[in-house]
Design a protein around this motif. Sequence first.
Motif, mmCIF file in Angstrom:
data_model
loop_
_atom_site.group_PDB
_atom_site.id
_atom_site.type_symbol
_atom_site.label_atom_id
_atom_site.label_comp_id
_atom_site.label_asym_id
_atom_site.label_seq_id
_atom_site.Cartn_x
_atom_site.Cartn_y
_atom_site.Cartn_z
ATOM 1 N N ARG A 54 7.562 8.449 4.975
ATOM 2 C CA ARG A 54 8.106 7.426 5.777
ATOM 3 C C ARG A 54 9.952 7.660 5.393
ATOM 4 N NH1 ARG A 54 6.807 3.774 2.187
ATOM 5 N NH2 ARG A 54 7.992 4.127 1.178
ATOM 6 N N GLU A 57 11.895 9.698 8.647
ATOM 7 C CA GLU A 57 12.269 8.824 9.461
ATOM 8 C C GLU A 57 13.937 8.310 9.642
ATOM 9 O OE1 GLU A 57 9.971 5.498 10.405
ATOM 10 O OE2 GLU A 57 7.365 6.907 10.598
ATOM 11 N N ARG A 130 6.062 -1.034 6.238
ATOM 12 C CA ARG A 130 4.791 -0.669 6.915
ATOM 13 C C ARG A 130 6.251 -0.617 8.262
ATOM 14 N NH1 ARG A 130 -0.579 -3.938 5.703
ATOM 15 N NH2 ARG A 130 -2.374 -2.087 5.057
ATOM 16 N N HIS A 132 8.903 0.480 9.889
ATOM 17 C CA HIS A 132 9.713 1.041 9.457
ATOM 18 C C HIS A 132 11.101 0.748 9.973
ATOM 19 C CE1 HIS A 132 6.473 4.698 8.573
ATOM 20 N NE2 HIS A 132 6.305 2.831 7.775
ATOM 21 N N GLN A 136 14.229 1.599 9.164
ATOM 22 C CA GLN A 136 15.810 2.044 9.391
ATOM 23 C C GLN A 136 17.105 1.949 10.272
ATOM 24 O OE1 GLN A 136 14.650 5.424 12.400
ATOM 25 N NE2 GLN A 136 12.693 5.455 12.024
#
Length: 489
Positions: A54, A57, A130, A132, A136
């Motif tokens: 994660r 990312e 979850r 993502h 971000q």
Amino acid sequence: MTESACCAGGKGRYALILAGGSGTRLWPLSRTLLPKQLLDLGEGETLLQSTALRVCESFAPDHVFVITNEEHRFEVRTQLQAVLPDAGTRVLAEPMGKNTLPAIMLGLEPIVAADPKAVVGVFPADHRIRDHASLQAAMDRAAALAGEGWFVTFGIPPHAPETGYGYIHRGEPLGQGAHKVAGFTEKPDLPTAEKLVAGGEHFWNSGMFVFRADVFLAAVAAHAPEIYAWWEGRDDSPLTAGYAGLPDISVDYGVVEKMDNIAMVEAPFDWDDLGSWEALYRLGKKDGTGCVTKGQVLALDCSDSLFFSQGSSLAVAGVKDMIVIQTRDATLVCPVSEAQRVKDVVGRLKSQGSKLIEAHVTVRRPWGSYTVLEGGPGYKIKRIEVPPAGRLSLQMHHHRAEHWVVVSGTALVQLGDEERLLIENQSVDIPKGTVHRLSNPGKIPVEIIEIQSGPYLEEDDIVRFDDVYGRKVGEGGAQSSASEDSGDS
């Protein structure tokens, strides 16, 4: 992973993943030698692995560092390399646990050497997120604020009066989902938590931070001078050399709660720290009776409960609103509403000197794993598995003899200056005081049964002479032979 994802963090953005916690509230599944961040709780990946993927990312993978402790260093490297092949080279180990502030400072050393004004994100290894894409976006906002000199936290909108989390008081707005921080409240009692949630201005403290390295170090110099003096001496001696003398202090108490330039980004993403069995029940996939089950479980006429069995079969009947967790050597039973009391159970076991908080019957080591099958006064029986190219340390024991029987594979056994190749059903005796070593020269795992006998069978009865994994040599340098090299740390 796409190229855009790998480069999302930009050149000046780095991440520190903190992977040194104990996770006592998930006992008996979580133990000292295998804490919750190293467990797969039903997602197909361990919490550490999920966190690393994660984080990558939002940060370039070669800008991600992991801080753990010496005891877990090999397992952390192994797990990371399974999902990010080069990540194992950026694992840093504390000599002993000293809470989050010293750990973060240890992790900052290679980052500051590369970029003194780097934007740094700090992430516990035991969270589940979850969404993502929303993470971000929040991370980009936090990084922008950090670049302006803010120390940035992430506030989670509370959905219940949770007593296991700290709270952030939202202050005046900074725009785009960010606010100044008006104050912090550490884990409150239930009436206080209910009041905070009802007021609508308090958010759960996620434990994730973003800051600019030079701004953070200036705050450490101002508010934790003993820590900063140790950091300043890193050119004269390694940071690990002075670690034992540092205070045990969290980044919150040591620095954050004393700063003025603190901002909070409201988290638009789902978040949970999986800090209790109640959280696992709340987030788990429920059947038609409201139960969450994992493992070999037979539940008859049960409802609204969590049943988790690892390594054995569990049968329950007529149970409601309960948590039942079973491992091969321990069982926990409590109401869902009392899940936070697991830490009290662990505290009581620790005060009694119980080894149930330390390790499961199967323990993983750099060279493979071992399982305690049985033990009693004067004897202990273990099953030891060594993968191809695995090699235990060269060692001897003062107080016990050992008998090894090869179950499968080919074992190379060194006894003094002699080496022997043993295959299935062959065995060897290792008298007290004999220097010995077990290796696997073959292409399939070696499995042996080890029978220890003697008046003292604890894991500190070892003299280690050589170790390919860089572990301590000398008297008491491990925990024991094939056995404890089986406890080898």
